[in-house]
Design a protein around this motif. Sequence first.
Motif, mmCIF file in Angstrom:
data_model
loop_
_atom_site.group_PDB
_atom_site.id
_atom_site.type_symbol
_atom_site.label_atom_id
_atom_site.label_comp_id
_atom_site.label_asym_id
_atom_site.label_seq_id
_atom_site.Cartn_x
_atom_site.Cartn_y
_atom_site.Cartn_z
ATOM 1 N N THR A 183 41.375 58.816 6.878
ATOM 2 C CA THR A 183 40.858 59.971 6.141
ATOM 3 C C THR A 183 40.961 61.237 6.981
ATOM 4 O O THR A 183 41.354 62.295 6.488
ATOM 5 C CB THR A 183 39.399 59.719 5.739
ATOM 6 O OG1 THR A 183 39.308 58.443 5.112
ATOM 7 C CG2 THR A 183 38.917 60.779 4.775
ATOM 8 N N LEU A 184 40.623 61.115 8.247
ATOM 9 C CA LEU A 184 40.710 62.273 9.141
ATOM 10 C C LEU A 184 42.161 62.741 9.275
ATOM 11 O O LEU A 184 42.431 63.944 9.310
ATOM 12 C CB LEU A 184 40.127 61.927 10.515
ATOM 13 C CG LEU A 184 38.622 61.638 10.552
ATOM 14 C CD1 LEU A 184 38.210 61.104 11.926
ATOM 15 C CD2 LEU A 184 37.828 62.891 10.224
ATOM 16 N N ALA B 250 44.510 62.393 7.057
ATOM 17 C CA ALA B 250 44.930 63.016 5.794
ATOM 18 C C ALA B 250 44.565 64.494 5.745
ATOM 19 O O ALA B 250 45.228 65.280 5.067
ATOM 20 C CB ALA B 250 44.302 62.277 4.615
ATOM 21 N N HIS B 251 43.539 64.866 6.464
ATOM 22 C CA HIS B 251 43.102 66.260 6.456
ATOM 23 C C HIS B 251 43.566 67.033 7.695
ATOM 24 O O HIS B 251 43.158 68.179 7.883
ATOM 25 C CB HIS B 251 41.579 66.333 6.355
ATOM 26 C CG HIS B 251 41.046 65.977 5.007
ATOM 27 N ND1 HIS B 251 40.923 66.903 3.996
ATOM 28 C CD2 HIS B 251 40.637 64.800 4.480
ATOM 29 C CE1 HIS B 251 40.439 66.300 2.917
ATOM 30 N NE2 HIS B 251 40.258 65.029 3.182
ATOM 31 N N MET C 70 41.206 56.195 1.721
ATOM 32 C CA MET C 70 40.442 57.443 1.887
ATOM 33 C C MET C 70 38.968 57.175 1.656
ATOM 34 O O MET C 70 38.556 56.825 0.547
ATOM 35 C CB MET C 70 40.950 58.473 0.879
ATOM 36 C CG MET C 70 40.281 59.808 1.009
ATOM 37 S SD MET C 70 41.144 60.908 2.088
ATOM 38 C CE MET C 70 42.517 61.410 1.050
ATOM 39 N N ILE C 71 38.178 57.321 2.658
ATOM 40 C CA ILE C 71 36.752 57.058 2.535
ATOM 41 C C ILE C 71 36.053 58.252 1.909
ATOM 42 O O ILE C 71 36.147 59.381 2.376
ATOM 43 C CB ILE C 71 36.150 56.713 3.913
ATOM 44 C CG1 ILE C 71 36.632 55.313 4.277
ATOM 45 C CG2 ILE C 71 34.645 56.775 3.884
ATOM 46 C CD1 ILE C 71 36.309 54.895 5.640
ATOM 47 N N VAL D 98 33.523 60.651 3.920
ATOM 48 C CA VAL D 98 34.204 61.391 4.984
ATOM 49 C C VAL D 98 35.087 62.471 4.374
ATOM 50 O O VAL D 98 35.101 63.618 4.832
ATOM 51 C CB VAL D 98 35.039 60.431 5.861
ATOM 52 C CG1 VAL D 98 35.830 61.208 6.903
ATOM 53 C CG2 VAL D 98 34.141 59.417 6.545
ATOM 54 N N ASP D 99 35.790 62.094 3.329
ATOM 55 C CA ASP D 99 36.614 63.066 2.619
ATOM 56 C C ASP D 99 35.762 64.235 2.134
ATOM 57 O O ASP D 99 36.112 65.399 2.305
ATOM 58 C CB ASP D 99 37.286 62.368 1.437
ATOM 59 C CG ASP D 99 38.152 63.313 0.628
ATOM 60 O OD1 ASP D 99 39.066 63.917 1.220
ATOM 61 O OD2 ASP D 99 37.906 63.454 -0.588
ATOM 62 N N ILE E 282 34.703 66.611 4.942
ATOM 63 C CA ILE E 282 35.752 67.528 5.387
ATOM 64 C C ILE E 282 35.968 68.621 4.347
ATOM 65 O O ILE E 282 36.204 69.778 4.679
ATOM 66 C CB ILE E 282 37.061 66.769 5.674
ATOM 67 C CG1 ILE E 282 36.821 65.764 6.797
ATOM 68 C CG2 ILE E 282 38.176 67.739 6.048
ATOM 69 C CD1 ILE E 282 37.981 64.843 7.076
ATOM 70 N N LEU F 116 50.457 72.989 9.619
ATOM 71 C CA LEU F 116 49.163 72.468 9.163
ATOM 72 C C LEU F 116 49.168 72.565 7.651
ATOM 73 O O LEU F 116 48.998 73.645 7.099
ATOM 74 C CB LEU F 116 48.014 73.285 9.765
ATOM 75 C CG LEU F 116 46.610 73.009 9.211
ATOM 76 C CD1 LEU F 116 46.249 71.539 9.342
ATOM 77 C CD2 LEU F 116 45.574 73.858 9.935
#
Lengths: 250, 250
Positions: free
Chosen positions: A43-44, A46-47, B1-2, B5-6, B9, B103
């Motif tokens: 998840t981290l 993905a961002h 994707m949790i 957490v998602d 963010i 990014l």
Amino acid sequence: MIQSVDRSIRILTALQGARRMSLSEIAERLELPPPTVHGIVRTLVAHGMVVQDHTSGRYQLGPAVLRLGNVYLDTLELRSRAVTWAEELGRRTGFAVRVGVPLAEDVIIIHHEPRPDGTRQMPEVGIVIPTNASALGKAMLAFLPDAADQLLAGPSLRSMTGETITDPGEFRKQLDDVRASGLAFECDEAVLGESSVAGTVFDGTDLAVGAVAIVVPTSEWPVDDGTVDAVRTTARTVSRELGASRWPAG
Amino acid sequence: MIQSVDRSIRILTALQGARRMSLSEIAERLELPPPTVHGIVRTLVAHGMVVQDHTSGRYQLGPAVLRLGNVYLDTLELRSRAVTWAEELGRRTGFAVRVGVPLAEDVIIIHHEPRPDGTRQMPEVGIVIPTNASALGKAMLAFLPDAADQLLAGPSLRSMTGETITDPGEFRKQLDDVRASGLAFECDEAVLGESSVAGTVFDGTDLAVGAVAIVVPTSEWPVDDGTVDAVRTTARTVSRELGASRWPAG
DNA sequence: AATATGATTCGGCATTATCGAATAATGCTC
DNA sequence: GAGCATTATTCGATAATGCCGAATCATATT
């Protein structure tokens, strides 16, 4: 405290300490099974908060954290107010100037004005220094009683050099002095050869929000009264701009 | 994707855009019930990623994100390799130098060398620029086919000024040119009065990892061949230091 | 003082994340 | 170059976890 979010931040913090880590290293460090860590890390990633090295498979912090950090600096009113006065203080005293705010048991530098003599220096914004080993930290802690107690309730004060204050009694005594004057001093306590004078900065609710300091080579220590006065004036001026009713407040 | 957490963010990202938000504003933005957001925000606050203003109750980013950003910069091999060569490029050309990495659909600046003429400039590290509106972005996208397709698959290219390339066909054509030369150009596309020349930087696996650019006032545009050569040389040198086998790679 | 707005707490429920086991990928050794 | 070891990743059953409606508290506004 929601579990997975807490874990995700602890993963970021682990990567902050160890630069690059394999998934299993992270899992071991946090005492969690690898698949659990994997889900969070995915998840981290993905961002863009974390990136995975294509070749080694190891993980490290990603560019998204840099953007967050930059936006944080922009939103800080203390910073925008302090910049011009920090420049002035540097010009008047001839020393490098730092502005910091508390972060857990550390101070984090949010602005750095290099020595005006043009010495090529590292940019220091973003670095952290233990509160007990810096004038900046003491200046803030003296007016944040909860934070001071919390620090002293911990196992022991972190020692950086032979000069670092590690005795709780001595530390409390120093904080009392700071509370009376609004100024904190430090000689060789964080880095050998480097000393500093800091003044507390208060906001519109008369709470300590940070501190401003000059960094003095120990060879030029102690500094004269005019220099100390300049630090006091700067701290008072910035506090007033933030709406503080008196200085030192508290 | 949790999920949580998602969401955490996305909360940070929302705060990044809007500086200060009340809990309900965040909840509305993310289309979530306030108590859900509250739980996540509480966790973020506990770690210093977010701070709550004592008086207004509003939330904003916290100092912990700054530390993460600083550590990210330290871990980046591209940055440590590029600094000395960026300085050299600035001295040779007389222009400000930027180094950036991708990014998502932006470029984020990881190093900024001010114009050597001592003009007082904003530090630009951490700012983001849309890939399609910058030479840095085009230099990277040309060698990242997936990222280019993803960008062009989106709704439309973001326009920053009247000069920004927004036509997908034209954009693809420009990327073809970049692929042949390793160099990208841009005139007034991100900021009026500001143009730039960028060169792609490759790593040890011959993948594009970033780009280096000079920033040229449009009044001095176009630049001479020697200046373009200096950018090419810098991009090639940094790539070689990172282990790239040829330049342009890809 | 009364009302409205928004932050925060609580707790039952169902979604959700967790983690054991299996698999795939990668790097090492001989 | 084959086999082994290490590590990353996928899958899915389980129950633990976080979610969110409703209630409460705090604060600002009229």
